[in-house]
Scaffold this active site. Structure first.
Site, PDB file in Angstrom:
ATOM      1  N   LYS A 159       0.901  -1.333   0.057  1.00 15.53           N
ATOM      2  CA  LYS A 159      -0.108  -0.176   0.011  1.00 15.53           C
ATOM      3  C   LYS A 159       0.922   1.058   0.104  1.00 15.53           C
ATOM      4  O   LYS A 159       2.018   1.277   0.558  1.00 15.53           O
ATOM      5  CB  LYS A 159      -0.934  -0.046   1.398  1.00 15.53           C
ATOM      6  CG  LYS A 159      -1.866  -1.256   1.310  1.00 15.53           C
ATOM      7  CD  LYS A 159      -2.589  -1.367   2.584  1.00 15.53           C
ATOM      8  CE  LYS A 159      -3.890  -0.452   2.698  1.00 15.53           C
ATOM      9  NZ  LYS A 159      -4.499  -0.686   3.959  1.00 15.53           N
ATOM     10  N   LYS A 202      -0.494  -8.029   5.644  1.00 12.49           N
ATOM     11  CA  LYS A 202      -1.246  -9.193   5.337  1.00 12.49           C
ATOM     12  C   LYS A 202      -2.549  -9.046   4.756  1.00 12.49           C
ATOM     13  O   LYS A 202      -3.169  -8.032   5.003  1.00 12.49           O
ATOM     14  CB  LYS A 202      -1.533  -9.855   6.782  1.00 12.49           C
ATOM     15  CG  LYS A 202      -2.111 -11.338   6.410  1.00 12.49           C
ATOM     16  CD  LYS A 202      -1.191 -12.107   6.670  1.00 12.49           C
ATOM     17  CE  LYS A 202      -1.914 -13.639   6.333  1.00 12.49           C
ATOM     18  NZ  LYS A 202      -0.916 -14.533   5.511  1.00 12.49           N
ATOM     19  N   PHE A 203      -3.002  -9.413   3.480  1.00 16.74           N
ATOM     20  CA  PHE A 203      -4.083  -9.293   2.852  1.00 16.74           C
ATOM     21  C   PHE A 203      -5.057 -10.138   3.528  1.00 16.74           C
ATOM     22  O   PHE A 203      -4.956 -11.325   3.446  1.00 16.74           O
ATOM     23  CB  PHE A 203      -3.951  -9.750   1.275  1.00 16.74           C
ATOM     24  CG  PHE A 203      -5.127  -9.663   0.755  1.00 16.74           C
ATOM     25  CD1 PHE A 203      -5.881  -8.368   0.321  1.00 16.74           C
ATOM     26  CD2 PHE A 203      -5.945 -10.652   0.178  1.00 16.74           C
ATOM     27  CE1 PHE A 203      -6.954  -8.271  -0.380  1.00 16.74           C
ATOM     28  CE2 PHE A 203      -6.992 -10.734  -0.618  1.00 16.74           C
ATOM     29  CZ  PHE A 203      -7.619  -9.333  -0.722  1.00 16.74           C
ATOM     30  N   HIS A 209     -15.419  -3.952   6.445  1.00 15.03           N
ATOM     31  CA  HIS A 209     -14.786  -2.661   6.745  1.00 15.03           C
ATOM     32  C   HIS A 209     -15.655  -1.713   7.666  1.00 15.03           C
ATOM     33  O   HIS A 209     -16.687  -1.622   7.308  1.00 15.03           O
ATOM     34  CB  HIS A 209     -14.530  -1.779   5.263  1.00 15.03           C
ATOM     35  CG  HIS A 209     -14.025  -0.266   5.577  1.00 15.03           C
ATOM     36  ND1 HIS A 209     -12.927   0.271   4.944  1.00 15.03           N
ATOM     37  CD2 HIS A 209     -14.794   0.779   6.269  1.00 15.03           C
ATOM     38  CE1 HIS A 209     -12.865   1.456   5.384  1.00 15.03           C
ATOM     39  NE2 HIS A 209     -13.921   1.749   6.063  1.00 15.03           N
ATOM     40  N   LYS A 238     -16.315   2.804  -1.606  1.00 16.76           N
ATOM     41  CA  LYS A 238     -17.573   2.323  -0.893  1.00 16.76           C
ATOM     42  C   LYS A 238     -18.775   2.706  -1.707  1.00 16.76           C
ATOM     43  O   LYS A 238     -18.842   3.831  -2.408  1.00 16.76           O
ATOM     44  CB  LYS A 238     -17.573   3.336   0.711  1.00 16.76           C
ATOM     45  CG  LYS A 238     -16.384   2.901   1.368  1.00 16.76           C
ATOM     46  CD  LYS A 238     -16.273   4.087   2.317  1.00 16.76           C
ATOM     47  CE  LYS A 238     -15.182   3.699   3.369  1.00 16.76           C
ATOM     48  NZ  LYS A 238     -14.481   4.952   3.984  1.00 16.76           N
ATOM     49  N   GLU A 276     -10.585   3.821  10.895  1.00 17.93           N
ATOM     50  CA  GLU A 276     -11.075   2.903   9.879  1.00 17.93           C
ATOM     51  C   GLU A 276     -10.475   1.446  10.303  1.00 17.93           C
ATOM     52  O   GLU A 276      -9.291   1.444  10.597  1.00 17.93           O
ATOM     53  CB  GLU A 276     -10.744   3.154   8.389  1.00 17.93           C
ATOM     54  CG  GLU A 276     -11.351   4.308   7.880  1.00 17.93           C
ATOM     55  CD  GLU A 276     -11.430   4.300   6.300  1.00 17.93           C
ATOM     56  OE1 GLU A 276     -12.185   4.969   5.696  1.00 17.93           O
ATOM     57  OE2 GLU A 276     -10.553   3.611   5.898  1.00 17.93           O
ATOM     58  N   ARG A 293     -10.788  14.337   7.940  1.00 17.80           N
ATOM     59  CA  ARG A 293     -11.876  15.051   7.176  1.00 17.80           C
ATOM     60  C   ARG A 293     -12.871  14.677   7.572  1.00 17.80           C
ATOM     61  O   ARG A 293     -13.252  13.659   8.063  1.00 17.80           O
ATOM     62  CB  ARG A 293     -11.516  15.038   5.767  1.00 17.80           C
ATOM     63  CG  ARG A 293     -11.801  13.608   5.201  1.00 17.80           C
ATOM     64  CD  ARG A 293     -12.010  13.363   3.875  1.00 17.80           C
ATOM     65  NE  ARG A 293     -12.320  11.882   3.480  1.00 17.80           N
ATOM     66  CZ  ARG A 293     -11.553  11.026   3.281  1.00 17.80           C
ATOM     67  NH1 ARG A 293     -10.502  11.157   3.099  1.00 17.80           N
ATOM     68  NH2 ARG A 293     -12.176   9.788   2.989  1.00 17.80           N
ATOM     69  N   VAL A 296     -17.890  11.513   3.110  1.00 15.93           N
ATOM     70  CA  VAL A 296     -19.180  11.161   2.197  1.00 15.93           C
ATOM     71  C   VAL A 296     -20.171  10.571   3.121  1.00 15.93           C
ATOM     72  O   VAL A 296     -21.253  11.065   3.138  1.00 15.93           O
ATOM     73  CB  VAL A 296     -19.028  10.472   1.179  1.00 15.93           C
ATOM     74  CG1 VAL A 296     -19.929  10.141   0.320  1.00 15.93           C
ATOM     75  CG2 VAL A 296     -17.684  11.015   0.080  1.00 15.93           C
TER      76      VAL A 296
HETATM   77  P1  ADP Z   1      -7.607   4.038   0.987  1.00 22.14           P
HETATM   78  O1  ADP Z   1      -7.194   5.228   1.862  1.00 22.14           O
HETATM   79  O2  ADP Z   1      -7.105   4.303  -0.574  1.00 22.14           O
HETATM   80  O3  ADP Z   1      -9.320   4.133   1.045  1.00 22.14           O
HETATM   81  P2  ADP Z   1      -7.761   1.737   2.737  1.00 22.14           P
HETATM   82  O4  ADP Z   1      -6.311   1.578   3.654  1.00 22.14           O
HETATM   83  O5  ADP Z   1      -8.723   2.576   3.480  1.00 22.14           O
HETATM   84  O6  ADP Z   1      -7.355   2.902   1.416  1.00 22.14           O
HETATM   85  O7  ADP Z   1      -8.351   0.739   1.977  1.00 22.14           O
HETATM   86  C1  ADP Z   1      -9.601   0.609   1.412  1.00 22.14           C
HETATM   87  C2  ADP Z   1      -9.943  -0.728   1.158  1.00 22.14           C
HETATM   88  O8  ADP Z   1      -9.321  -1.733   0.718  1.00 22.14           O
HETATM   89  C3  ADP Z   1     -10.809  -1.542   2.617  1.00 22.14           C
HETATM   90  O9  ADP Z   1     -11.619  -0.949   2.659  1.00 22.14           O
HETATM   91  C4  ADP Z   1     -10.722  -2.809   2.011  1.00 22.14           C
HETATM   92  O10 ADP Z   1     -11.541  -3.165   1.196  1.00 22.14           O
HETATM   93  C5  ADP Z   1      -9.150  -3.000   1.262  1.00 22.14           C
HETATM   94  N1  ADP Z   1      -7.915  -3.238   2.213  1.00 22.14           N
HETATM   95  C6  ADP Z   1      -7.059  -2.351   2.604  1.00 22.14           C
HETATM   96  N2  ADP Z   1      -6.210  -3.123   3.378  1.00 22.14           N
HETATM   97  C7  ADP Z   1      -6.581  -4.389   3.244  1.00 22.14           C
HETATM   98  C8  ADP Z   1      -5.846  -5.666   3.756  1.00 22.14           C
HETATM   99  N3  ADP Z   1      -4.882  -5.542   4.549  1.00 22.14           N
HETATM  100  N4  ADP Z   1      -6.372  -6.745   3.741  1.00 22.14           N
HETATM  101  C9  ADP Z   1      -7.559  -6.725   2.804  1.00 22.14           C
HETATM  102  N5  ADP Z   1      -8.282  -5.724   2.181  1.00 22.14           N
HETATM  103  C10 ADP Z   1      -7.745  -4.413   2.427  1.00 22.14           C
END
Ligand code: ADP
Length: 447
Positions: A159, A202-203, A209, A238, A276, A293, A296
């Site tokens: 990420k 880890k995925f 969420h 979302k 989150e 912030r 939405v």
């Molecule tokens: P952004 O800031 O781009 O919105 P986030 O870190 O909030 O990114 O992650 C957005 C979405 O990506 C999460 O709601 C989830 O669906 C997916 N996601 C993020 N991290 C993971 C993870 N470690 N494992 C599985 N899904 C993830």
């Protein structure tokens, strides 16, 4: 410092939402708009309107010098940035501060701290909040990524530390895809955020969420206002949010609220914010990021708690302390928000801008419609495709679903495609009706 005149540095439904809050507080409004937004609804209600440039946002809503000079000439004492655009730009918040214009949001230090997702994770860890197993901080090299991935086990997610809007993320199932993903994510992060810093976690397979709304007054009080379940996503964006989450038991809910407050306190946070989390199949939750912030989906929380979040952002910015306590926050009933986008659900959700013919939104009991569009309005192609948010609030989830179905079927929107038919199909899906969804649900059943 009492705020008496605000520049609204945004567009669309959130500009109108901010204007409504200002009116109720007796505050004058100056609406900054681009040439593409000259027919925006909120311009009709603002005390003053100023065109700040052409349609492309780089030359208008993202142009800091233009916004600041507009604010100075229009003689405002504060700026509300809304969401997106400059809302989480700490440099913009700093410039406002140095020009003695109040930025309605957290201070620049907190924005910059939580805006770096790998630093925010380290902060959460220090505060004793569970995080997803991973690098914990920035990755130094490809070798670093490989080592951590072997340690925690595949699949992993790379990420961007500066990421947002679901961009700059890559899933890897083995060493080869990790190396390829590492370089692709780096390029994407550099291009999109001008910051190539990456981290790894880890995925989690098909998590939910769930996020917690925070209000902090910068005078010692940090409150949580319940959660929003935002598991219904498409490409990590979302589409529907609800509260309470069908997946949390009271004990997890309490712990998650406390964890969110701990993160906000550690960041020395003030104003409205969101913490989150991802929730795995066992019900365990992990912090993923904090958004500095208004979001939405904030009306979901306004519906269940009765707290006006935008008004509170303004009141906090003018130095007012929060006048209620944690035990006064008693969420009631069930709320859902449907994001109505100008997109064609039958053509891979392709954007569908253009002139709207007849437009009639739903109404009646339990329905709130936050939108800037009307019959004859032209949806410009320059911005995101959100044309409105349908918020339903009823006594329980079953009633909310019935009202949602009734309200969605009342929409009359001619000449552009929208996500309304998609939501009507979703409301026929047994798993959704039973609250059994996760972040992969839409891709699994509706693509
Ligand atoms: P952004 O800031 O781009 O919105 P986030 O870190 O909030 O990114 O992650 C957005 C979405 O990506 C999460 O709601 C989830 O669906 C997916 N996601 C993020 N991290 C993971 C993870 N470690 N494992 C599985 N899904 C993830």
């Amino acid at each position: 410092m009492a705020i008496r005149r605000i520049l609204i540095a945004n567009r669309g439904e959130i500009a109108l939402r901010i204007l409504r809050a200002c009116k109720e507080l007796g505050i004058e409004t100056v609406a900054a708009y681009s040439e593409a937004d000259r027919d925006a609804l909120h311009l009709r209600y603002a005390n003053e309107t100023v065109c700040i440039g052409p349609g492309p946002s780089a030359q208008s809503y993202l142009d800091i010098p233009r916004l600041i000079s507009t604010a100075e000439i229009a003689n405002v004492d504060a700026i509300h940035p809304g969401y997106g655009f400059l809302a989480e730009n700490h440099h913009f918040a700093e410039v406002c501060q140095s020009c003695n214009i109040k930025f309605i949001g957290p201070d620049p230090k907190a924005i910059s701290l939580v805006g770096d997702k790998s630093r925010a994770i380290a902060l959460a860890k220090e505060a004793g909040v569970p995080t997803v197993p991973g690098s914990g901080g920035a990755l130094k090299s490809e070798g670093d990524a490989l080592e951590i991935a072997r340690e925690i086990g595949y699949p992993v997610m790379i990420k961007a530390a500066a990421g947002g809007g679901g961009r700059g993320m890559r899933v890897a199932h083995n060493d080869i895809s990790l190396v390829a993903g590492f370089h692709a994510a780096r390029r994407e992060a550099e291009a999109a955020f001008k910051d190539a810093t990456l981290y790894l976690e880890k995925f989690l397979e098909d998590p939910r969420h769930v996020e917690v709304q925070i209000l902090a007054d910068g005078q010692g009080k940090v409150l949580h206002l319940g959660e929003r379940d935002c598991s219904l996503q498409r490409r990590h964006q979302k589409m529907l949010e609800e509260s309470p989450s069908p997946a949390l038991d009271p004990e997890t809910r309490r712990k998650m609220g406390e964890a969110a407050v701990a993160v906000a306190r550690a960041a020395d946070y003030s104003s409205a914010g969101t913490v989150e989390f991802l929730v795995d199949g066992s019900g365990a939750f992990y912090f993923i990021e904090m958004n500095a912030r208004i979001q939405v989906e904030h009306p979901v929380t306004e519906a269940t708690t009765g707290v006006d979040l935008i008004q509170w952002m303004i009141r906090i910015a003018s130095g007012e302390p929060l006048d209620f306590r944690q035990e006064d926050v008693r969420p009631r009933g069930h709320a859902m928000e449907f994001r109505i986008n100008a997109e064609d659900p039958d053509d891979d959700f392709r954007p569908s801008p253009g002139r709207i013919g007849l437009f009639i939104p739903p109404g009646g009991p339990g329905v709130r419609w936050d939108s800037h569009v009307y019959s004859g309005y032209v949806v410009p192609p320059h911005y995101d495709s959100l044309i409105g948010k349908l918020i339903i609030h009823r006594n329980d989830r079953r009633e909310a679903l019935e009202t949602a179905k009734r309200a969605l079927s009342e929409f009359l929107i001619e000449d552009i495609k929208t996500t309304v038919p998609f939501f009507l199909r979703l409301l026929d899906h047994a798993d959704f009706l039973h609250g059994r969804v996760d972040t992969g649900f839409i891709e699994r059943y509706f693509q």
